[in-house]
Design a protein around this motif. Structure first.
Motif, PDB file in Angstrom:
ATOM      1  N   THR A 187       0.967  -1.239   0.027  1.00  0.00           N
ATOM      2  CA  THR A 187       0.081   0.097   0.044  1.00  0.00           C
ATOM      3  C   THR A 187       0.590   1.100   0.014  1.00  0.00           C
ATOM      4  OG1 THR A 187      -1.822   1.155   1.053  1.00  0.00           O
ATOM      5  CG2 THR A 187      -0.162   0.066   2.556  1.00  0.00           C
ATOM      6  N   THR A 188       0.173   2.229  -0.573  1.00  0.00           N
ATOM      7  CA  THR A 188       1.100   3.484  -0.625  1.00  0.00           C
ATOM      8  C   THR A 188      -0.043   4.611  -0.179  1.00  0.00           C
ATOM      9  OG1 THR A 188       2.584   2.915  -2.076  1.00  0.00           O
ATOM     10  CG2 THR A 188       2.271   5.335  -2.014  1.00  0.00           C
ATOM     11  N   GLN A 189       0.256   5.303   0.687  1.00  0.00           N
ATOM     12  CA  GLN A 189      -0.771   6.410   1.163  1.00  0.00           C
ATOM     13  C   GLN A 189      -0.005   7.901   1.313  1.00  0.00           C
ATOM     14  OE1 GLN A 189      -3.990   5.509   1.745  1.00  0.00           O
ATOM     15  NE2 GLN A 189      -3.499   3.561   1.327  1.00  0.00           N
ATOM     16  N   GLY A 190      -0.860   8.850   0.817  1.00  0.00           N
ATOM     17  CA  GLY A 190      -0.272  10.363   0.886  1.00  0.00           C
ATOM     18  C   GLY A 190      -1.035  11.243   1.057  1.00  0.00           C
ATOM     19  N   TYR A 191      -0.847  12.165   1.874  1.00  0.00           N
ATOM     20  CA  TYR A 191      -1.800  13.526   1.920  1.00  0.00           C
ATOM     21  C   TYR A 191      -0.954  14.615   1.767  1.00  0.00           C
ATOM     22  CZ  TYR A 191      -5.326  16.766   3.715  1.00  0.00           C
ATOM     23  OH  TYR A 191      -6.251  17.805   3.807  1.00  0.00           O
ATOM     24  N   SER A 192      -1.508  15.738   1.337  1.00  0.00           N
ATOM     25  CA  SER A 192      -0.990  17.084   1.031  1.00  0.00           C
ATOM     26  C   SER A 192      -1.361  18.278   1.096  1.00  0.00           C
ATOM     27  CB  SER A 192       0.188  16.976   0.022  1.00  0.00           C
ATOM     28  OG  SER A 192      -0.699  17.166  -1.302  1.00  0.00           O
ATOM     29  N   GLN A 193      -1.226  19.363   1.476  1.00  0.00           N
ATOM     30  CA  GLN A 193      -1.656  20.558   1.565  1.00  0.00           C
ATOM     31  C   GLN A 193      -0.953  21.385   0.733  1.00  0.00           C
ATOM     32  OE1 GLN A 193      -2.801  21.757   5.419  1.00  0.00           O
ATOM     33  NE2 GLN A 193      -4.888  20.745   5.391  1.00  0.00           N
ATOM     34  N   ARG A 194      -1.115  22.174  -0.238  1.00  0.00           N
ATOM     35  CA  ARG A 194      -0.110  23.070  -1.170  1.00  0.00           C
ATOM     36  C   ARG A 194      -0.836  24.387  -1.453  1.00  0.00           C
ATOM     37  NH1 ARG A 194       0.997  17.820  -3.621  1.00  0.00           N
ATOM     38  NH2 ARG A 194       3.038  17.134  -3.085  1.00  0.00           N
ATOM     39  N   GLU A 195       0.053  25.147  -1.365  1.00  0.00           N
ATOM     40  CA  GLU A 195      -0.143  26.724  -1.935  1.00  0.00           C
ATOM     41  C   GLU A 195       0.560  26.885  -3.090  1.00  0.00           C
ATOM     42  OE1 GLU A 195      -0.360  29.575   1.205  1.00  0.00           O
ATOM     43  OE2 GLU A 195      -2.169  28.596   2.082  1.00  0.00           O
ATOM     44  N   ASN A 196      -0.014  27.377  -4.349  1.00  0.00           N
ATOM     45  CA  ASN A 196       1.038  27.704  -5.284  1.00  0.00           C
ATOM     46  C   ASN A 196       0.763  28.945  -5.847  1.00  0.00           C
ATOM     47  OD1 ASN A 196       2.306  25.074  -5.890  1.00  0.00           O
ATOM     48  ND2 ASN A 196       0.330  24.551  -5.966  1.00  0.00           N
ATOM     49  N   PRO A 197       1.128  30.065  -5.127  1.00  0.00           N
ATOM     50  CA  PRO A 197       1.054  31.358  -5.799  1.00  0.00           C
ATOM     51  C   PRO A 197       1.702  31.866  -7.070  1.00  0.00           C
ATOM     52  CG  PRO A 197       2.374  31.574  -3.941  1.00  0.00           C
ATOM     53  CD  PRO A 197       1.885  30.159  -3.975  1.00  0.00           C
ATOM     54  N   GLY A 198       1.004  32.443  -8.000  1.00  0.00           N
ATOM     55  CA  GLY A 198       1.584  32.693  -9.387  1.00  0.00           C
ATOM     56  C   GLY A 198       0.891  34.305  -9.645  1.00  0.00           C
ATOM     57  N   ASN A 199       1.741  34.491 -10.894  1.00  0.00           N
ATOM     58  CA  ASN A 199       1.554  35.745 -11.425  1.00  0.00           C
ATOM     59  C   ASN A 199       1.559  35.969 -12.762  1.00  0.00           C
ATOM     60  OD1 ASN A 199       4.396  37.082 -11.913  1.00  0.00           O
ATOM     61  ND2 ASN A 199       4.242  36.001  -9.976  1.00  0.00           N
ATOM     62  N   ALA A 200       1.169  37.102 -13.611  1.00  0.00           N
ATOM     63  CA  ALA A 200       1.260  37.262 -14.724  1.00  0.00           C
ATOM     64  C   ALA A 200       0.863  38.620 -15.166  1.00  0.00           C
ATOM     65  CB  ALA A 200       0.185  36.192 -15.566  1.00  0.00           C
ATOM     66  N   LEU A 201       1.503  38.865 -16.458  1.00  0.00           N
ATOM     67  CA  LEU A 201       1.378  40.341 -17.090  1.00  0.00           C
ATOM     68  C   LEU A 201       1.383  40.340 -18.475  1.00  0.00           C
ATOM     69  CD1 LEU A 201       4.102  41.865 -18.221  1.00  0.00           C
ATOM     70  CD2 LEU A 201       4.657  42.041 -15.921  1.00  0.00           C
ATOM     71  N   THR A 202       0.366  41.405 -18.882  1.00  0.00           N
ATOM     72  CA  THR A 202       0.308  41.367 -20.533  1.00  0.00           C
ATOM     73  C   THR A 202       0.248  42.681 -20.834  1.00  0.00           C
ATOM     74  OG1 THR A 202      -0.925  39.227 -20.578  1.00  0.00           O
ATOM     75  CG2 THR A 202      -0.703  40.546 -22.582  1.00  0.00           C
ATOM     76  N   ASN A 203       1.256  43.263 -21.719  1.00  0.00           N
ATOM     77  CA  ASN A 203       1.039  44.732 -21.946  1.00  0.00           C
ATOM     78  C   ASN A 203       0.582  44.669 -23.680  1.00  0.00           C
ATOM     79  OD1 ASN A 203       1.753  45.605 -19.516  1.00  0.00           O
ATOM     80  ND2 ASN A 203       4.025  45.719 -19.801  1.00  0.00           N
ATOM     81  N   SER A 204      -0.438  45.359 -23.933  1.00  0.00           N
ATOM     82  CA  SER A 204      -0.669  45.064 -25.253  1.00  0.00           C
ATOM     83  C   SER A 204      -0.939  46.502 -25.847  1.00  0.00           C
ATOM     84  CB  SER A 204      -2.190  44.490 -25.365  1.00  0.00           C
ATOM     85  OG  SER A 204      -2.067  43.197 -24.865  1.00  0.00           O
ATOM     86  N   ARG A 205      -0.638  46.608 -27.145  1.00  0.00           N
ATOM     87  CA  ARG A 205      -0.858  47.669 -27.917  1.00  0.00           C
ATOM     88  C   ARG A 205      -1.762  47.265 -29.154  1.00  0.00           C
ATOM     89  NH1 ARG A 205       1.641  50.269 -32.505  1.00  0.00           N
ATOM     90  NH2 ARG A 205       3.280  48.296 -32.502  1.00  0.00           N
ATOM     91  N   TYR A 206      -2.915  47.882 -29.237  1.00  0.00           N
ATOM     92  CA  TYR A 206      -3.999  47.469 -30.209  1.00  0.00           C
ATOM     93  C   TYR A 206      -3.774  48.407 -31.501  1.00  0.00           C
ATOM     94  CZ  TYR A 206      -5.955  44.567 -26.882  1.00  0.00           C
ATOM     95  OH  TYR A 206      -6.424  43.757 -25.712  1.00  0.00           O
ATOM     96  N   LEU A 207      -3.950  47.844 -32.772  1.00  0.00           N
ATOM     97  CA  LEU A 207      -3.458  48.363 -33.908  1.00  0.00           C
ATOM     98  C   LEU A 207      -4.634  48.590 -34.690  1.00  0.00           C
ATOM     99  CD1 LEU A 207      -0.643  45.779 -34.666  1.00  0.00           C
ATOM    100  CD2 LEU A 207      -0.260  48.079 -33.356  1.00  0.00           C
ATOM    101  N   ASN A 208      -4.601  49.594 -35.712  1.00  0.00           N
ATOM    102  CA  ASN A 208      -5.535  49.837 -36.737  1.00  0.00           C
ATOM    103  C   ASN A 208      -5.365  49.124 -37.862  1.00  0.00           C
ATOM    104  OD1 ASN A 208      -7.320  51.813 -35.494  1.00  0.00           O
ATOM    105  ND2 ASN A 208      -5.178  53.151 -35.790  1.00  0.00           N
ATOM    106  N   ASP A 209      -6.166  49.009 -38.867  1.00  0.00           N
ATOM    107  CA  ASP A 209      -5.755  48.281 -40.126  1.00  0.00           C
ATOM    108  C   ASP A 209      -4.676  48.398 -40.786  1.00  0.00           C
ATOM    109  OD1 ASP A 209      -8.315  46.794 -39.809  1.00  0.00           O
ATOM    110  OD2 ASP A 209      -9.398  48.042 -41.211  1.00  0.00           O
ATOM    111  N   ASP A 210      -4.040  49.725 -40.632  1.00  0.00           N
ATOM    112  CA  ASP A 210      -2.910  50.074 -41.119  1.00  0.00           C
ATOM    113  C   ASP A 210      -1.631  49.840 -40.245  1.00  0.00           C
ATOM    114  OD1 ASP A 210      -3.331  52.196 -39.246  1.00  0.00           O
ATOM    115  OD2 ASP A 210      -3.074  53.888 -40.676  1.00  0.00           O
TER     116      ASP A 210
END
Length: 804
Positions: A253-276
């Motif tokens: 038998t194999t038994q396991g129990y865990s409590q985890r926290e996984n903080p993360g982050n992200a960023l996106t800097n966007s410049r929107y364009l016209n047809d030209d």
């Protein structure tokens, strides 16, 4: 020193001594087996094993014996008709590595091992310091040739079309990426890396297969291992493996129990364009994730030795997980001159639960002839995933607050039946054939309610059924230094995609042949070369086929394609391995051609959200993809206490394809997906044995930049660090590891779509992790503890890779 004997009454006793060493390095072989068989009395059998200096001392009755000296992966030495009337010293006996076996070559090292077979490599990773307190994802990311990106997606030599198996079977989990993050690393014994699978394996996975083997005790009597872990961010867990073995049964038998926290982050800097392609406006987005989960992973099973040649194994696996994730997104909007206009806060509070239960059974019949074997396997599982999310959307330029409630309930049944038969009919030759049936049913119930009102555009029930029946055969033989393995697999696929909300039913039926061929030639005792070919398939899955929208974003909408067909890959691999006393060089040159490759095309829907165009993404069979590359692994042992391992992979990827569609204004739009890119990654691992039984392991990884059709990913460097010390007379081990020491493990992306957007993004799924663990072993035989010590030490003298 262990000995065994079948007494022969009335005979004088003699003592047989000697020393067993490895032929090349002259190092002593500990635990080599010495067997004495009386040629006149078959019941009179004596024997023993060597000590840590390779010495043996066997007491036997006087007589005439056949003496056999054996060690795993080495050619046995046999002394025929030896008359032993008095105590005798057999002197030094040198065993030679068996590098000429048809099906496998087990490369032995003083501290760790890798088994190099004709069509796969097996890495023993159970005691890798880097993954103490971690998960399966952490283990895979320390295996040469394997990479796990920041989102948990697994790739093999840069190809993410990988089939992942657990104990030789497809994972019963609905979301394999999440499942790999829940199974503790301490439950794993080894990982099989199959870059070019033979006909024996599933044809699924154009990039290859990874087979994760879980631990199961093997020692006689009762014994076990317990591990406790704590870490920052929060990572608390306990796990244990207990085994009880008798002559008739092996309970585990194999038994396991865990409590985890996984903080993360992200960023996106966007410049929107016209047809030209001139600037229209800007939007900068930051994201913070607070993830937490509690998980239980357990199994119980037994081996029943019905006879000396027949074993029946039954196992029940149960996994349960509950988690929550608060995804806090802040979007700031600017005009064409980058003057601040307003901001929007989008918070996604998500709760998830999953349960999985699986029953597996296996019959193994070993016949009298070595290698002659019949196996019958069955696997039956049920899995449920429940995900509920509350999405609030508020902006400073409007008093309206939007509240979306999404519910996604999935239920999946997976049943598998398989049988394999191997028959060795001549020296160095064998034939194998078998059947496999895999039957999958998944029901996904997805709904969206906006401000209390049901949103039918996003509410649906999808029923996905996949039935695959397969037959295969293979033939292999060895002629002097030349070996080959030829195979053919046939798979019949029947797939139903039923959209119950709209009574939209789609059925895909196809059957295909998948040939494979492997050739190996021994250029010398320490050198060999190989070439292999196989044909593979990538089947589209439920979400890719679901024609309903998925509310994963308010401006980026994913829509599946029920007419998606499978993609097929032809793969060729050329390998070479050379071993010296302190250095091993292992390399391969590979090439893949995939027809009907999936591409995710993006197009404007004609709708807007707060002035931002809503983009629809869908998969199509668009392109032909060509992938060529080479990789090599170097293992260098400058000193007995210092071992170095490096892995380098370089590949070129080319995609050819055009996508033509009519936009919402009635205009024909052509998207050219022709693209070529060069990418590479490398990993270096150092293992040092310090005094006082302290081990120090460090690894560094660099993923080079890579271009795609709509931008590029930037290069990323990351590093891990680990220490361990044996205590309590080697019954206990203290371990400290730091994952992502520099906190630099991120996805860095630049995206440019003409007439739409120019953006830069960063994404860090998990921040730096520090873990401390304590391992305690009870009644584990000395040789098993020594195996762990070897694995942690990482010495590699003559072939293959060590974990990390």
């Amino acid at each position: 020193m262990a000995t065994f004997a079948q007494p022969n009454a009335g005979k004088a006793k003699v003592i047989i001594t000697g020393n067993v060493v490895e032929k090349t390095s002259k190092l002593p072989l500990e635990y080599a087996t010495i067997t004495l068989k009386n040629t006149q009395n078959p019941k009179a059998v004596f024997g023993g094993i060597t000590d840590n200096k390779g010495n043996f001392n066997v007491e036997a009755s006087a007589g005439v014996y056949d003496i056999i000296i054996e060690f795993i992966s080495f050619k046995p030495t046999e002394i025929k008709q030896k008359r032993l009337n008095e105590s005798t010293n057999l002197g030094t006996i040198a065993l030679e590595e068996d590098a000429t076996q048809l099906n496998e070559v087990v490369v032995r090292a003083e501290k760790t091992t890798v088994e190099i077979k004709l069509d796969k490599k097996v890495y023993n990773v159970g005691q890798d310091l880097m993954v103490k307190g971690g998960t399966v994802s952490d283990v895979l990311d320390n295996i040469p040739s394997v990479s796990v990106d920041v989102e948990g997606n697994v790739s093999l030599r840069g190809n993410d079309n990988v089939r992942i198996l657990i104990d030789g079977r497809p994972s019963s989990a609905i979301n394999i990426t999440e499942a790999l993050r829940l199974i503790p690393a301490d439950a794993i014994e080894k990982v099989e890396v199959i870059t070019n699978p033979s006909a024996r394996y599933d044809a699924e996975g154009g990039g290859g297969l990874l087979n994760i083997i879980l631990k199961k005790g093997k020692n006689q009597g009762i014994n076990g291992t317990f591990i406790g872990t704590t870490g920052y961010p929060k990572n608390n867990g306990v796990s244990g493996t207990v085994n009880y073995k008798t002559k008739e049964f092996n309970l585990f038998t194999t038994q396991g129990y865990s409590q985890r926290e996984n903080p993360g982050n992200a960023l996106t800097n966007s410049r929107y364009l016209n047809d030209d392609n001139s600037t229209r406006d800007y939007m900068y987005e930051t994201r913070e994730n607070e993830r937490a989960n509690k998980s239980y992973n357990g199994n119980f099973g037994f081996d029943w030795f019905l006879s000396e040649s027949l074993t029946w194994t039954n196992t029940v696996n149960y996994r349960r997980n509950s988690g929550n994730n608060i995804d806090d997104v802040l979007q700031k909007y600017y005009d064409v001159n980058f003057a601040y206009q307003y901001e929007r806060n989008r918070i996604n509070a998500e709760d998830s639960k999953s349960k999985n239960i699986e029953y597996t059974t296996n019959f193994t019949k070993n016949f009298k002839k070595e290698g002659h074997k019949l196996t019958i396997d069955g696997s039956f599982s049920k899995n449920t995933d429940e995900n509920i999310a509350f999405i609030t959307d508020a902006a400073t330029n409007t008093p309206i607050v939007t509240l979306d409630e999404t519910t996604n309930l999935q239920k999946q049944n997976r049943n598998l039946i398989q049988t394999d038969y191997v028959y060795p009919f001549a020296k160095g030759s064998q034939i194998e054939f078998g059947y496999k049936g895999e039957f999958l049913k998944n029901i996904s119930d997805y709904s969206v309610v906006t401000n209390g009102v049901p949103f039918p555009q996003f509410t649906n029930i999808l029923e996905y059924k996949e039935y695959v029946n397969a037959l295969y055969t293979s033939y292999g033989t060895k002629i002097k230094k030349f070996s080959f393995l030829l195979g053919m697999r046939w798979e019949d696929s029947n797939i139903e995609v039923n959209q119950l909300a709209t009574s939209d039913f789609n059925n895909k039926k196809y059957d295909n042949f998948f040939p494979s061929a492997f050739f190996t030639y021994e250029l010398g005792e320490q050198t060999s070369a190989s070439i292999s070919y196989s044909r593979r398939i990538q089947r589209p899955r439920g979400r890719q086929l679901n024609p309903f929208n998925n509310l994963s974003s308010n401006v980026n909408i994913f829509v599946g394609n029920p007419d998606l067909d499978p993609a097929f890959t032809d793969a060729v691999d050329i390998g070479y391995i050379k071993r010296w006393s302190k250095l091993t060089f292992n390399t391969s040159l590979y090439g893949n051609k995939t027809t009907g490759a999936f591409q995710f095309v993006r197009r404007e829907s004609g709708d807007f959200q707060n002035g931002i165009p809503i983009i629809i993404s869908s998969p199509i069979n668009l392109a032909t993809e060509y992938r060529t590359g080479f990789e090599f692994t170097l293992n260098y042992s400058p000193y007995k206490w210092w071992k170095l391992n490096s892995n380098f992979n370089f590949f070129y990827n080319e995609t050819d394809g055009d996508f033509t569609y009519t936009d919402f204004n009635g205009n024909e739009v052509v998207q050219n997906f022709d693209n070529s890119t060069i990418a590479w990654f490398t990993r270096l691992t150092s293992k040092i044995n310090l005094p006082y039984k302290i081990d120090w392991q460090t690894n560094a990884t660099y993923n080079g930049p890579q271009r795609n059709a709509q931008g590029r990913s930037l290069g990323v460097f990351s590093m891990n660090l680990a220490f361990s010390k044996d205590i309590l007379k080697d019954k206990g081990t203290l371990s400290l590891n730091v994952s992502d020491l520099l906190n630099s493990r991120k996805r860095l992306m630049e995206t440019y779509i003409a007439g739409a957007v120019d953006s830069y993004g960063e994404m860090q799924w998990r921040e730096r992790q520090i873990n401390f663990s304590f391992t305690y072993r009870f009644n584990v035989q000395k040789n098993e503890r020594e195996k762990e010590r070897r694995n942690r030490g990482g010495q590699q003298d003559d072939g293959g890779d060590f974990p990390g």
